[in-house]
Design a protein around this motif. Structure first.
Motif, short mmCIF file in Angstrom:
data_model
loop_
_atom_site.label_atom_id
_atom_site.label_comp_id
_atom_site.label_asym_id
_atom_site.label_seq_id
_atom_site.Cartn_x
_atom_site.Cartn_y
_atom_site.Cartn_z
N LEU A 290 0.83 -1.20 0.00
CA LEU A 290 0.00 0.00 0.00
C LEU A 290 0.86 1.26 0.00
N ALA A 291 1.91 1.26 0.82
CA ALA A 291 2.77 2.43 0.91
C ALA A 291 3.40 2.74 -0.44
N ARG A 292 3.88 1.71 -1.14
CA ARG A 292 4.49 1.94 -2.45
C ARG A 292 3.46 2.51 -3.43
N ARG A 293 2.22 1.99 -3.37
CA ARG A 293 1.21 2.45 -4.32
C ARG A 293 0.74 3.86 -3.98
N TRP A 294 0.50 4.15 -2.70
CA TRP A 294 -0.04 5.45 -2.31
C TRP A 294 0.99 6.56 -2.43
N LEU A 295 2.25 6.25 -2.18
CA LEU A 295 3.27 7.29 -2.18
C LEU A 295 3.85 7.55 -3.57
N THR A 296 3.57 6.69 -4.54
CA THR A 296 4.02 6.92 -5.92
C THR A 296 2.82 6.77 -6.86
N PRO A 297 1.85 7.68 -6.77
CA PRO A 297 0.64 7.56 -7.59
C PRO A 297 0.94 7.82 -9.06
N ASP A 298 0.20 7.15 -9.93
CA ASP A 298 0.30 7.43 -11.37
C ASP A 298 -0.54 8.66 -11.66
N GLU A 299 0.13 9.77 -11.94
CA GLU A 299 -0.59 11.02 -12.18
C GLU A 299 -1.08 11.06 -13.63
N ALA A 300 -2.35 11.28 -13.83
CA ALA A 300 -2.93 11.34 -15.17
C ALA A 300 -3.03 12.80 -15.61
N PHE A 301 -2.86 13.02 -16.94
CA PHE A 301 -2.92 14.36 -17.50
C PHE A 301 -3.94 14.40 -18.63
N ARG A 302 -4.45 15.60 -18.90
CA ARG A 302 -5.31 15.80 -20.05
C ARG A 302 -4.80 17.03 -20.81
N GLU A 303 -5.04 17.05 -22.10
CA GLU A 303 -4.63 18.19 -22.92
C GLU A 303 -5.69 19.28 -22.85
N TRP A 304 -5.23 20.49 -22.63
CA TRP A 304 -6.12 21.65 -22.52
C TRP A 304 -5.79 22.62 -23.65
N PRO A 305 -6.67 22.71 -24.71
CA PRO A 305 -6.34 23.59 -25.85
C PRO A 305 -6.34 25.06 -25.48
N LEU B 193 -0.10 3.22 9.31
CA LEU B 193 -0.46 4.13 8.23
C LEU B 193 0.06 5.55 8.46
N ASN B 194 0.93 5.71 9.45
CA ASN B 194 1.37 7.08 9.74
C ASN B 194 2.31 7.65 8.68
N PHE B 195 2.67 6.84 7.66
CA PHE B 195 3.37 7.40 6.50
C PHE B 195 2.42 8.24 5.65
N GLN B 196 1.12 8.05 5.81
CA GLN B 196 0.13 8.71 4.97
C GLN B 196 -0.77 9.66 5.73
N PHE B 197 -1.03 9.38 7.00
CA PHE B 197 -1.96 10.16 7.80
C PHE B 197 -1.32 10.52 9.13
N VAL B 198 -1.90 11.52 9.80
CA VAL B 198 -1.61 11.76 11.21
C VAL B 198 -2.56 10.86 12.00
N VAL B 199 -2.01 9.90 12.74
CA VAL B 199 -2.82 8.88 13.41
C VAL B 199 -2.70 9.05 14.92
N GLU B 200 -3.86 9.11 15.59
CA GLU B 200 -3.90 9.10 17.05
C GLU B 200 -4.93 8.07 17.49
N SER B 201 -4.77 7.57 18.72
CA SER B 201 -5.69 6.53 19.17
C SER B 201 -5.91 6.58 20.67
N TYR B 202 -7.09 6.08 21.06
CA TYR B 202 -7.46 5.89 22.46
C TYR B 202 -8.04 4.48 22.58
N VAL B 203 -7.85 3.87 23.76
CA VAL B 203 -8.53 2.61 24.05
C VAL B 203 -9.38 2.82 25.30
N PHE B 204 -10.41 2.00 25.44
CA PHE B 204 -11.28 2.13 26.61
C PHE B 204 -11.91 0.79 26.94
#
Length: 281
Positions: free
Chosen positions: A13-28, A95-106
């Motif tokens: 997941l990390a490899r896929r999310w951190l190196t996304p295939d960016e798509a482009f379109r032509e704008w005349p 997932l903290n390579f992608q998000f700010v993650v915090e947690s609580y347990v109860f």
């Protein structure tokens, strides 16, 4: 074995999310003629005659889905949920390579879990540290009291996804019910979405409308792309609170369920951003 498998899935997941295939379109850009492209197009076709014009184009990247920036996990570590929530917490903090993650347990009271899970060590070492440091573990489930404690300290804003992991077996005394209602409402006002995760087919099945012909409809959840009606199942305040103040519920039983849930969240987040963008243009 499953924890090793989870680590491998997260690496992919990390490899896929951190190196996304960016798509482009032509704008005349039609403010001037592109002579080079016009001649290159016409010469081989029309014997030198210019019959079709070509304009300069600019490659514009297609907008990428805006990913949620924060995740808050609230995990029920009562008798029936402690092991399940341990795995969920390990997953989300990876997932903290992608998000700010915090947690609580109860269980009977709440504990800020982030420092125990962000440190070094294996899965077993992190969970052991958390178990020793938790104010309550493997005890009863006072969900309303825990929510009240968490609400005083947790950082929640409009870019925060709040995940609550429970099997739905919570204490429902009148004071607990009022705490659940007040603090679920406060979470929903502040958060981007409130999402329940459960291993319980009974809990999720109730929310999917078992016995609907005899029950009163309380609201609607969203499970992936599907709208799911919520029906009163013997505890109207508890399920009614969920229907009113939570957005989604996922039945999570396997590691792949976790991966699919996060992927679905990212896709729905992108769709939401696109709708908001088109609505404000």
């Amino acid at each position: 074995r499953q924890i090793r498998e989870l680590d491998e899935l997260l690496e992919r997941l990390a490899r896929r999310w951190l190196t996304p295939d960016e798509a482009f379109r032509e704008w005349p850009r039609r403010n001037r003629l592109d002579v080079h492209r016009t001649l290159r197009h016409n010469l081989p076709r029309y014997g030198g005659a210019v019959l079709q014009f070509r304009w300069p184009v600019k490659e514009v990247p297609l907008p990428q889905p805006r990913r949620p920036s924060r995740i808050l996990v609230i995990g029920d570590v009562s008798h029936s949920m402690a092991h399940y929530v341990s795995v969920l917490l390990y997953f989300f903090h990876k997932l903290n390579f992608q998000f700010v993650v915090e947690s609580y347990v109860f269980s009977e009271s709440a504990t800020y879990a982030t420092p125990y899970l962000n440190g070094p060590g294996t899965f077993e070492e992190k969970v052991q540290r958390l178990m020793r440091g938790a104010r309550s573990w493997n005890a009863g489930t006072r969900f309303g009291t825990a929510l009240a404690e968490i609400a005083r300290h947790a950082a929640v804003d409009d870019q925060t996804y709040v995940f609550i992991a429970t099997d739905g077996k919570v204490t429902l005394t009148p004071d607990e019910q009022e705490n659940i209602r007040l603090n679920m409402a406060a979470l929903r006002r502040r958060a981007r979405q409130v999402i329940f995760l459960t291993p319980s087919a009974e809990f999720s099945g109730a929310l999917h409308g078992a016995g609907r012909s005899r029950q009163r409809r309380l609201g609607t959840f969203y499970y992936g792309p599907h709208e799911v009606p919520v029906w009163s199942m013997g505890s109207p305040l508890w399920y009614g609170t969920l229907a009113r103040y939570a957005d989604r519920l996922y039945l999570i039983r396997t590691l792949q369920d976790l991966i699919d849930m996060v992927e679905n969240l990212l896709i729905s987040s992108g769709e939401e951003e696109r709708r908001n963008h088109h609505g404000t243009v």
